[in-house]
Motif scaffolding. Structure first.
Motif, PDB file in Angstrom:
ATOM      1  N   ALA A   1       0.789  -1.300  -0.051  1.00  9.75           N
ATOM      2  CA  ALA A   1       0.091  -0.005   0.002  1.00  9.75           C
ATOM      3  C   ALA A   1       0.828   1.218   0.009  1.00  9.75           C
ATOM      4  CB  ALA A   1      -0.937   0.035   1.071  1.00  9.75           C
ATOM      5  N   THR A   2       2.068   1.286   0.951  1.00  9.25           N
ATOM      6  CA  THR A   2       2.851   2.348   0.702  1.00  9.25           C
ATOM      7  C   THR A   2       3.417   2.522  -0.462  1.00  9.25           C
ATOM      8  OG1 THR A   2       3.278   2.170   3.004  1.00  9.25           O
ATOM      9  CG2 THR A   2       4.836   3.345   1.864  1.00  9.25           C
ATOM     10  N   ASP A   3       4.082   1.506  -1.365  1.00 11.18           N
ATOM     11  CA  ASP A   3       4.603   1.453  -2.556  1.00 11.18           C
ATOM     12  C   ASP A   3       3.709   1.844  -3.746  1.00 11.18           C
ATOM     13  OD1 ASP A   3       7.019   0.531  -1.560  1.00 11.18           O
ATOM     14  OD2 ASP A   3       6.518  -1.421  -2.182  1.00 11.18           O
ATOM     15  N   ARG A   4       2.484   1.677  -3.247  1.00 13.47           N
ATOM     16  CA  ARG A   4       1.326   1.929  -4.282  1.00 13.47           C
ATOM     17  C   ARG A   4       1.204   3.642  -4.145  1.00 13.47           C
ATOM     18  NH1 ARG A   4      -4.123  -1.337  -4.538  1.00 13.47           N
ATOM     19  NH2 ARG A   4      -2.726  -2.443  -6.253  1.00 13.47           N
ATOM     20  N   ALA A   5       0.952   3.965  -2.968  1.00 10.29           N
ATOM     21  CA  ALA A   5       0.959   5.506  -2.693  1.00 10.29           C
ATOM     22  C   ALA A   5       1.975   6.373  -3.467  1.00 10.29           C
ATOM     23  CB  ALA A   5       0.902   5.745  -1.055  1.00 10.29           C
ATOM     24  N   GLU A   6       3.352   5.864  -2.865  1.00 11.93           N
ATOM     25  CA  GLU A   6       4.488   6.798  -3.594  1.00 11.93           C
ATOM     26  C   GLU A   6       4.388   6.725  -4.977  1.00 11.93           C
ATOM     27  OE1 GLU A   6       7.837   4.817  -1.658  1.00 11.93           O
ATOM     28  OE2 GLU A   6       7.401   5.653   0.154  1.00 11.93           O
ATOM     29  N   ARG A   7       3.963   5.567  -5.644  1.00 11.63           N
ATOM     30  CA  ARG A   7       3.870   5.568  -7.044  1.00 11.63           C
ATOM     31  C   ARG A   7       3.060   6.207  -7.754  1.00 11.63           C
ATOM     32  NH1 ARG A   7       5.872   1.560 -10.730  1.00 11.63           N
ATOM     33  NH2 ARG A   7       4.773   1.439 -12.592  1.00 11.63           N
ATOM     34  N   LYS A   8       1.723   6.467  -6.908  1.00 11.87           N
ATOM     35  CA  LYS A   8       0.706   7.391  -7.535  1.00 11.87           C
ATOM     36  C   LYS A   8       1.420   8.832  -7.648  1.00 11.87           C
ATOM     37  CE  LYS A   8      -3.336   5.006  -6.262  1.00 11.87           C
ATOM     38  NZ  LYS A   8      -4.551   4.717  -5.518  1.00 11.87           N
ATOM     39  N   LEU A   9       2.138   9.245  -6.632  1.00 12.59           N
ATOM     40  CA  LEU A   9       2.750  10.636  -6.617  1.00 12.59           C
ATOM     41  C   LEU A   9       3.713  10.550  -7.539  1.00 12.59           C
ATOM     42  CD1 LEU A   9       3.493  11.058  -2.758  1.00 12.59           C
ATOM     43  CD2 LEU A   9       1.538  12.328  -4.248  1.00 12.59           C
ATOM     44  N   SER A  10       4.569   9.735  -8.101  1.00 13.80           N
ATOM     45  CA  SER A  10       5.441   9.804  -9.029  1.00 13.80           C
ATOM     46  C   SER A  10       4.849   9.876 -10.396  1.00 13.80           C
ATOM     47  CB  SER A  10       6.740   8.633  -9.108  1.00 13.80           C
ATOM     48  OG  SER A  10       6.079   7.578  -9.253  1.00 13.80           O
ATOM     49  N   LEU A  11       3.669   9.115 -10.666  1.00 12.88           N
ATOM     50  CA  LEU A  11       3.054   8.858 -11.872  1.00 12.88           C
ATOM     51  C   LEU A  11       2.268  10.122 -12.115  1.00 12.88           C
ATOM     52  CD1 LEU A  11       1.625   5.375 -11.882  1.00 12.88           C
ATOM     53  CD2 LEU A  11       3.703   6.175 -12.923  1.00 12.88           C
ATOM     54  N   MET A  12       1.990  10.979 -11.402  1.00 16.79           N
ATOM     55  CA  MET A  12       1.044  12.199 -11.380  1.00 16.79           C
ATOM     56  C   MET A  12       1.812  13.168 -12.884  1.00 16.79           C
ATOM     57  SD  MET A  12       0.094  13.629  -7.880  1.00 16.79           S
ATOM     58  CE  MET A  12      -0.767  15.058  -8.526  1.00 16.79           C
ATOM     59  N   ALA A  13       2.896  12.990 -12.791  1.00 16.48           N
ATOM     60  CA  ALA A  13       3.748  13.761 -13.999  1.00 16.48           C
ATOM     61  C   ALA A  13       3.690  12.870 -15.133  1.00 16.48           C
ATOM     62  CB  ALA A  13       5.263  13.838 -13.727  1.00 16.48           C
ATOM     63  N   GLU A  14       3.079  11.559 -15.271  1.00 18.72           N
ATOM     64  CA  GLU A  14       3.120  10.861 -16.488  1.00 18.72           C
ATOM     65  C   GLU A  14       1.679  10.620 -16.916  1.00 18.72           C
ATOM     66  OE1 GLU A  14       4.882   7.447 -15.037  1.00 18.72           O
ATOM     67  OE2 GLU A  14       7.043   8.366 -15.117  1.00 18.72           O
ATOM     68  N   LEU A  15       0.657  11.523 -16.428  1.00 18.32           N
ATOM     69  CA  LEU A  15      -0.743  11.221 -16.794  1.00 18.32           C
ATOM     70  C   LEU A  15      -0.971  12.331 -17.819  1.00 18.32           C
ATOM     71  CD1 LEU A  15      -2.546  10.585 -13.424  1.00 18.32           C
ATOM     72  CD2 LEU A  15      -1.710   9.039 -15.199  1.00 18.32           C
ATOM     73  N   ASP A  16      -1.935  12.151 -18.823  1.00 14.97           N
ATOM     74  CA  ASP A  16      -2.121  13.172 -19.565  1.00 14.97           C
ATOM     75  C   ASP A  16      -3.321  14.006 -18.916  1.00 14.97           C
ATOM     76  OD1 ASP A  16      -2.765  14.016 -22.373  1.00 14.97           O
ATOM     77  OD2 ASP A  16      -4.764  13.349 -21.917  1.00 14.97           O
ATOM     78  N   SER A  17      -2.754  15.186 -18.980  1.00 13.39           N
ATOM     79  CA  SER A  17      -3.790  16.471 -18.096  1.00 13.39           C
ATOM     80  C   SER A  17      -5.024  16.708 -18.782  1.00 13.39           C
ATOM     81  CB  SER A  17      -2.836  17.814 -18.323  1.00 13.39           C
ATOM     82  OG  SER A  17      -2.719  18.063 -19.581  1.00 13.39           O
ATOM     83  N   LEU A  18      -5.357  16.373 -19.634  1.00 10.76           N
ATOM     84  CA  LEU A  18      -6.696  16.485 -20.638  1.00 10.76           C
ATOM     85  C   LEU A  18      -7.610  15.252 -20.078  1.00 10.76           C
ATOM     86  CD1 LEU A  18      -8.566  18.033 -22.311  1.00 10.76           C
ATOM     87  CD2 LEU A  18      -7.885  16.822 -24.429  1.00 10.76           C
ATOM     88  N   THR A  19      -7.297  14.250 -20.292  1.00 14.58           N
ATOM     89  CA  THR A  19      -8.058  12.969 -20.077  1.00 14.58           C
ATOM     90  C   THR A  19      -7.913  12.329 -18.856  1.00 14.58           C
ATOM     91  OG1 THR A  19      -6.654  11.679 -21.248  1.00 14.58           O
ATOM     92  CG2 THR A  19      -8.170  12.630 -22.823  1.00 14.58           C
ATOM     93  N   GLY A  20      -6.711  12.594 -18.150  1.00 12.71           N
ATOM     94  CA  GLY A  20      -6.649  11.676 -16.943  1.00 12.71           C
ATOM     95  C   GLY A  20      -5.931  10.533 -16.949  1.00 12.71           C
ATOM     96  N   ILE A  21      -5.886  10.005 -18.265  1.00 16.19           N
ATOM     97  CA  ILE A  21      -5.171   8.694 -18.475  1.00 16.19           C
ATOM     98  C   ILE A  21      -3.649   8.923 -18.641  1.00 16.19           C
ATOM     99  CG2 ILE A  21      -7.455   7.689 -19.313  1.00 16.19           C
ATOM    100  CD1 ILE A  21      -6.279   7.745 -21.982  1.00 16.19           C
TER     101      ILE A  21
END
Length: 325
Positions: free
Chosen positions: A148-168
């Motif tokens: 669960a901790t790894d997933r939370a940290e990964r979500k933070l790092s992936l925010m820069a890897e998401l398309d800003s328009l569609t959210g995918i």
């Protein structure tokens, strides 16, 4: 101090339901939602109570202990399999240790069932086994917290890897999410909206953005929990479907195409007809690469465009030994 029927049957039922909840919890951890059939666990005591009433098997220590061990072994192995599926998609550092502990605990219970059946004085062996299982339970709890901790940290790092328009995810995110080794059945859909430039030219980029957001939401709702969806740029999307049955590739692609076609778009009272062409490619043998798979799906997409658009084209197989010209 309890009646023999109460503690013998109670211990067996708690074991069956408890390890069943472990499997359900692992599926919840993997996909974020409970499996559809999890409520059937409420009916688990019924067959045991019927068997108790007919046979009284719970009063036999050997039978009761064997059933307890076999159920625990099966549930732990299923839980380990669920973590394997999670690791293929998210590749979290804690997944592999958790998978190993669950598999080892399942094997230990299976070995314990063999000891019960073939060793006359099996109680001392079970005492040692349960000591090992207690340590394993602590390890599972700690590793689930780590996942669960790894997933939370990964979500933070992936925010820069998401398309800003569609959210995918974007192209960079897709490269991180795709498994390093493809397996037979792994499938790629290259999805491209037809005549999208006309929509931007006629109705403006705001209308085009609305179309992209709606299409992305539709694709997100149609995909399975393990599938990986990304926007490759412009009006092109890519969907990676791990371990899809060959017979399901075209029906799934057609369902996606029809869902996009039926999205009710309107702009200032004018209906917008939006369709998509889809190129499909699937891994047929071990050793095929991601680049070859995507290239084959791209070629199939071009075939769908040349054949009139708003259709699905399937690549016959992934080509080998592609090299830059």
């Amino acid at each position: 101090m309890l009646p023999e029927t109460v503690w013998t049957l109670g211990s067996l039922l708690f074991g069956v339901v408890g390890y069943g909840l472990l499997v359900v919890g692992m599926e919840r951890l993997r996909s974020g939602r409970l499996p559809r059939a999890w409520r059937l666990m409420a009916a688990c005591p019924i067959p045991f109570l019927i068997a108790v009433w007919l046979t009284g098997f719970h009063l036999d220590n050997q039978i009761r202990a064997t059933l307890f061990h076999l159920n625990a072994s099966l549930c732990l192995i299923l839980a380990a399999r669920t973590v394997t599926r999670l690791r293929r998609v998210e590749q979290l550092p804690s997944c592999r240790p958790l998978e190993a502990v669950l598999a080892f605990s399942g094997a230990s219970f299976l070995l314990g069932a063999g000891v019960i059946l073939f060793v006359k004085d099996f109680v001392p062996w079970l005492a040692l086994e349960f000591f090992v299982q207690i340590l394993g339970n602590f390890a599972v709890a700690i590793l689930i917290y780590s996942v669960a901790t790894d997933r939370a940290e990964r979500k933070l790092s992936l925010m820069a890897e998401l398309d800003s328009l569609t959210g995918i995810g974007n192209r960079r995110w897709l490269e991180r999410m795709v498994p390093g080794h493809l397996r037979p059945g792994d499938t790629v859909f290259c999805i491209d909206l037809d005549h999208f430039k006309r929509i931007n030219d006629r109705f403006g980029h705001a209308a085009g953005d609305t179309v992209l957001v709606a299409v992305a939401a539709t694709l997100r709702n149609l995909k399975r929990p393990d599938d990986v969806l990304a926007r490759m740029g412009g009006e092109e999307f890519l969907l990676f479907l791990p371990e899809l049955r060959t017979a399901d590739t075209l029906p799934v692609a057609e369902r996606i195409r029809e869902a996009i076609q039926t999205i009710p778009f309107q702009h200032q009272g004018t209906a917008l007809g939006v369709t998509a062409s889809i190129g499909v490619a699937q891994v047929f043998r071990l050793g095929e690469t991601w680049a070859d798979l995507v290239h084959a799906a791209d070629m199939a997409l071009y075939d769908a465009k040349r054949s009139g658009r708003n259709r699905v084209a399937h690549a016959p197989r992934v080509p080998q030994a592609l090299v830059p010209a």
